[in-house]
Design an enzyme around this catalytic site. Structure first.
Site, mmCIF file in Angstrom:
data_model
loop_
_atom_site.group_PDB
_atom_site.id
_atom_site.type_symbol
_atom_site.label_atom_id
_atom_site.label_comp_id
_atom_site.label_asym_id
_atom_site.label_seq_id
_atom_site.Cartn_x
_atom_site.Cartn_y
_atom_site.Cartn_z
ATOM 1 N N CYS A 173 0.840 -1.181 0.000
ATOM 2 C CA CYS A 173 0.000 0.000 0.000
ATOM 3 C C CYS A 173 0.883 1.242 0.000
ATOM 4 O O CYS A 173 1.872 1.321 0.712
ATOM 5 C CB CYS A 173 -0.948 0.083 1.186
ATOM 6 S SG CYS A 173 -2.123 -1.262 1.243
ATOM 7 N N ARG A 217 3.923 -0.179 -4.871
ATOM 8 C CA ARG A 217 3.650 -0.736 -3.545
ATOM 9 C C ARG A 217 2.340 -1.524 -3.485
ATOM 10 O O ARG A 217 2.023 -2.149 -2.484
ATOM 11 C CB ARG A 217 3.593 0.380 -2.490
ATOM 12 C CG ARG A 217 4.855 1.200 -2.412
ATOM 13 C CD ARG A 217 4.729 2.267 -1.368
ATOM 14 N NE ARG A 217 4.649 1.691 -0.051
ATOM 15 C CZ ARG A 217 5.679 1.390 0.711
ATOM 16 N NH1 ARG A 217 6.888 1.631 0.286
ATOM 17 N NH2 ARG A 217 5.503 0.848 1.894
ATOM 18 N N TRP A 228 -2.669 -2.706 -1.756
ATOM 19 C CA TRP A 228 -2.369 -4.141 -1.908
ATOM 20 C C TRP A 228 -3.291 -4.820 -0.896
ATOM 21 O O TRP A 228 -3.121 -4.665 0.311
ATOM 22 C CB TRP A 228 -0.900 -4.424 -1.598
ATOM 23 C CG TRP A 228 -0.501 -5.829 -1.911
ATOM 24 C CD1 TRP A 228 -0.123 -6.312 -3.128
ATOM 25 C CD2 TRP A 228 -0.433 -6.933 -1.002
ATOM 26 N NE1 TRP A 228 0.165 -7.650 -3.030
ATOM 27 C CE2 TRP A 228 -0.018 -8.058 -1.736
ATOM 28 C CE3 TRP A 228 -0.689 -7.084 0.359
ATOM 29 C CZ2 TRP A 228 0.152 -9.309 -1.162
ATOM 30 C CZ3 TRP A 228 -0.522 -8.335 0.932
ATOM 31 C CH2 TRP A 228 -0.100 -9.428 0.172
ATOM 32 N N ASN A 231 -1.961 1.603 5.706
ATOM 33 C CA ASN A 231 -1.070 0.559 5.200
ATOM 34 C C ASN A 231 -0.740 -0.341 6.376
ATOM 35 O O ASN A 231 -0.338 0.152 7.421
ATOM 36 C CB ASN A 231 0.203 1.220 4.645
ATOM 37 C CG ASN A 231 1.297 0.225 4.355
ATOM 38 O OD1 ASN A 231 1.036 -0.934 4.063
ATOM 39 N ND2 ASN A 231 2.539 0.679 4.427
ATOM 40 N N GLY A 232 -0.939 -1.650 6.230
ATOM 41 C CA GLY A 232 -0.636 -2.577 7.323
ATOM 42 C C GLY A 232 -1.835 -3.454 7.611
ATOM 43 O O GLY A 232 -2.761 -3.553 6.806
ATOM 44 N N GLU A 285 17.649 -17.560 -7.678
ATOM 45 C CA GLU A 285 17.258 -16.195 -8.044
ATOM 46 C C GLU A 285 16.695 -16.158 -9.472
ATOM 47 O O GLU A 285 15.688 -15.497 -9.728
ATOM 48 C CB GLU A 285 18.475 -15.274 -7.877
ATOM 49 C CG GLU A 285 18.284 -13.827 -8.303
ATOM 50 C CD GLU A 285 17.179 -13.084 -7.552
ATOM 51 O OE1 GLU A 285 16.632 -13.604 -6.574
ATOM 52 O OE2 GLU A 285 16.846 -11.974 -8.000
ATOM 53 N N LYS A 290 12.876 -14.936 -10.361
ATOM 54 C CA LYS A 290 12.571 -13.861 -11.318
ATOM 55 C C LYS A 290 11.549 -14.354 -12.349
ATOM 56 O O LYS A 290 10.614 -13.644 -12.704
ATOM 57 C CB LYS A 290 13.836 -13.390 -12.046
ATOM 58 C CG LYS A 290 14.758 -12.542 -11.216
ATOM 59 C CD LYS A 290 14.261 -11.135 -11.096
ATOM 60 C CE LYS A 290 14.350 -10.489 -9.766
ATOM 61 N NZ LYS A 290 14.410 -11.022 -8.522
ATOM 62 N N GLU A 332 7.966 -14.816 -10.735
ATOM 63 C CA GLU A 332 7.218 -13.611 -10.389
ATOM 64 C C GLU A 332 6.862 -12.769 -11.603
ATOM 65 O O GLU A 332 5.852 -12.066 -11.591
ATOM 66 C CB GLU A 332 7.949 -12.778 -9.329
ATOM 67 C CG GLU A 332 9.261 -12.188 -9.768
ATOM 68 C CD GLU A 332 9.947 -11.408 -8.664
ATOM 69 O OE1 GLU A 332 9.264 -10.822 -7.822
ATOM 70 O OE2 GLU A 332 11.197 -11.390 -8.646
ATOM 71 N N HIS A 385 18.938 -36.863 -6.637
ATOM 72 C CA HIS A 385 18.182 -37.293 -5.455
ATOM 73 C C HIS A 385 16.679 -37.061 -5.625
ATOM 74 O O HIS A 385 15.942 -37.082 -4.648
ATOM 75 C CB HIS A 385 18.697 -36.565 -4.211
ATOM 76 C CG HIS A 385 20.139 -36.863 -3.934
ATOM 77 N ND1 HIS A 385 20.587 -38.093 -3.525
ATOM 78 C CD2 HIS A 385 21.254 -36.091 -4.077
ATOM 79 C CE1 HIS A 385 21.898 -38.071 -3.384
ATOM 80 N NE2 HIS A 385 22.331 -36.858 -3.722
ATOM 81 N N LYS A 422 5.965 -4.190 -3.896
ATOM 82 C CA LYS A 422 7.403 -4.026 -3.722
ATOM 83 C C LYS A 422 7.835 -4.216 -2.280
ATOM 84 O O LYS A 422 8.837 -4.838 -1.994
ATOM 85 C CB LYS A 422 7.794 -2.628 -4.209
ATOM 86 C CG LYS A 422 9.261 -2.311 -4.096
ATOM 87 C CD LYS A 422 10.021 -2.986 -5.197
ATOM 88 C CE LYS A 422 11.511 -2.772 -5.099
ATOM 89 N NZ LYS A 422 12.230 -3.823 -5.822
#
Ligand code: F6R
Length: 614
Positions: free
Chosen positions: A2, A27, A75, A101-102, A484, A488, A491, A507, A609
């Site tokens: 947010c 955000r 968000w 926000n939260g 990584e 990438k 997402e 394995h 983000k």
């Protein structure tokens, strides 16, 4: 998560707020909304979806002009991402508006209490409860700031709140616990935002708010108190980047710009940390050499891409500094019983400095009396304040949701820390440390070289846009690079992608290999002959089973060529530094493939983000 903007001044508030929201959209982009106070009345507008939907609504029906306002980009946590749950939320009278926000953890109890008291709630959010609590508190007396302080005392969880009230048309009130909020100090105008990017076009003078503080923002001044109304100490700072850094600069996406900025970001993170005598000097770390000599164990905590930087740090710290090092997902760390003591150094890595899981891990470590060092990219964020010391990465603002330049600069930071500890503890000779520093100083030029040769990688990415799955393999530091690369791709391209340690393949995961499956393999330098030869065998094993092998190896490595369907060459560098060059093709690959699928790489679905909830 947010984005929040508040403004009071002389300009049309709507323009300032919407422009700020555009810079904060990374955000969260589930909905956007604004409130403007004009002629003693509150006007609000809100729409589900990206900011563009709100802009269209505002163009169709412009609210009355006012010079005080606030805005929110969401968000979603509580309540579906629809118009109804978009912020701002109003009280019953329509005179108080709130953005948040939260997560307010005790919201269910508060909502029931409010409903029993006769309030009518119009959304499914936790936030709306605050608007109604403020309504009650305002009836009890005092101004909006006093009401906010009393309400905050009743809230559990994480919150940044901003509220306005028609009763005080020159006042914006903000409150902060566990979620970010910064003040922008202007001339005859002031700003509140989750991130300085929202107001950087107007002022670079900022105030960092602390935990449990309430800020009163008026046209001609800013007052900060704690939740009990006592004046609070605040830290003023000057932002060292300008508005151009927060713009796309001719690139289609921030992510492309940020990938391209990596050589500079790496150079900037090295800047000023190497003395004329070639010795490292990290005074800003605020942890003394004596304290570092007393450290007997290092634990790294981080999330996502920053966690991958931590995994690479482990190899560097153990090799150069000779200290045992564990790496832990921050979200797991505090829910077990990690063994820490005063001689444990906990390093928390976070680009934003606001990731709730990382902050909670830091607080957990603090309770166990460990020494705390942060690696962070955002000045004024929470994490540095909660650590004993901090090493800032100088990547500049990272706006694309997927982390790129922040990751490379985190690697530089961990190399610097590992080498510095080696220097202080004498685990490496001075000339060995110096030689490695000289190699580090050449890395911007090597990263630049990788970037110049990315066209075949882009072509490859486009050709694989319809694949269902891609695997990534690596050994040693190539393993976190593989993780990584897979992150990438997941997402950005919303594809099944997994990273494995190449030695683990036999394995179990080797059962996934089937005809034509693309497998990207990160090959260590030839100088690491045992490692290198083992991964060459792994490539042969998967190729024999039908995999399409895409091999990233150092220039001149002919030994892998016969087994590579596609060979991507990167400059030769020492093993530990290799992630700085091998990660870049994987970033470019994921970005291009996602773009080919028509995705918005700056704002991938479901993500935000800065993850300020647990
Ligand atoms: C992935 C990504 C995330 C972040 C993670 C931690 O591209 O960006 O995985 O790395 O959310 O964020 P910070 O570093 O801000 O704590």
């Amino acid at each position: 998560m947010c984005g929040i903007v508040g403004y009071v001044g002389a300009r049309p508030a709507l323009d300032v707020v919407v422009e700020g929201l555009a810079r904060l959209e990374y955000r969260g982009y589930d909905s956007a909304g604004v409130a403007v106070l004009a002629d003693g009345e509150l006007a609000t507008a809100k729409r589900a979806g990206k900011l563009v939907n709100l802009r269209e609504a505002l163009a169709e029906e412009p609210p009355p002009a006012g010079t005080l306002g606030m805005g929110h980009t969401r968000w979603a946590t509580h309540g579906a991402p629809n118009d109804r749950n978009a912020h701002p939320h109003l009280d019953c009278s329509g005179r108080v508006a709130v953005i948040h926000n939260g997560i307010i953890e005790n919201f269910a109890a508060l909502r029931s209490e409010l409903e029993e008291g006769g309030h009518k709630l119009n959304s499914d959010t936790d936030t709306e409860a605050v608007a109604h609590l403020l309504e009650d508190e305002l009836k009890r007396g005092g101004d909006l700031a006093a009401a906010m302080r009393r309400v905050c005392g009743r809230l559990e969880g994480a919150f940044t709140l901003v509220a306005v009230h028609t009763g005080d048309p020159d006042l914006v009130v903000g409150a902060r616990r566990n979620s970010p909020l910064v003040v922008g100090v202007g001339d005859g105008e002031n700003f509140l935002a989750s991130d300085v990017a929202a107001f950087i076009a107007h002022t670079r003078d900022a105030i960092e708010l602390g935990q449990d503080q309430v800020v009163e923002l008026r046209r001609d001044g800013v007052t900060v108190t704690d939740f009990d109304g006592r004046p609070a100490e605040v830290k003023e700072y000057h932002v060292d980047w300008d508005v151009s850094a927060a713009e796309k600069g001719g690139y289609d996406y921030f992510m492309l710009k940020e990938i391209a900025e990596q050589p500079r970001a790496v150079a900037d993170t090295l800047l000023g940390r190497i003395g004329a005598d070639g010795r490292l000097s990290l005074d800003e770390m605020r942890i003394t050499d004596q304290e570092l000599r007393e450290v007997d164990k290092i634990i790294i905590v981080a999330c996502g891409t920053s966690y991958h930087a931590g995994l690479i740090a482990k190899y560097a710290i153990e090799h150069w500094a000779g200290l045992p090092c564990e790496v832990e997902l921050a979200s797991e760390f505090r829910y077990r019983d990690p063994i820490l003591s005063r001689s444990t150094l906990v390093i928390a890595i976070s680009q934003s400095g606001e990731t709730m899981d990382a902050l909670m891990a830091v607080r957990h470590a603090r309770q166990q009396h460990a020494k705390l060092l942060g690696i962070c990219n955002v000045n004024g964020s929470t994490l540095p304040r909660e650590c004993d010391g901090v090493l800032y990465t100088h990547a500049g603002p990272e706006i694309a949701v997927a982390s790129t330049k922040a990751f490379l600069t985190q690697l530089v930071a961990v190399y610097l820390i590992a080498l510095y500890i080696a220097q202080v503890r004498g685990t490496k000779w001075g000339d060995e440390v110096f030689a490695m520093i000289q190699l580090l100083e050449r890395m911007p030029e090597k990263v630049d070289k990788v970037l110049e040769t990315m066209e075949p990688v882009r072509e490859l990415a486009r050709s694989l846009a319809n694949e269902r799955s891609v695997l990534f393999l690596g050994r040693h530091v190539g393993f976190p690079v593989a993780l990584e690369g897979a992150l990438k791709l997941k997402e950005l391209a919303y594809m099944h992608a997994e990273g494995f340690a190449a030695g683990e393949l036999k394995h179990g995961p080797i059962a996934l290999i089937e005809e034509g499956l693309p497998v990207i393999v990160v090959v260590p330098p030839r100088a690491r002959d045992v490692l290198h030869d083992k991964i060459v065998s792994n490539i042969q094993e998967i190729r024999a089973r039908g995999a399409r092998t895409i091999v990233i190896a150092e220039e001149g490595d002919e030994s892998v060529a016969p087994y590579a369907d596609t060979l991507i060459s990167v400059p030769a560098v020492p093993t530990l530094l290799q992630p700085l060059v091998t990660t870049v093709p994987l970033q470019v690959f994921a970005c291009e493939l996602a773009t080919a699928k028509g995705h918005d790489v700056d704002q991938p679905r479901n993500l935000a983000k800065s993850v300020t909830v647990e």
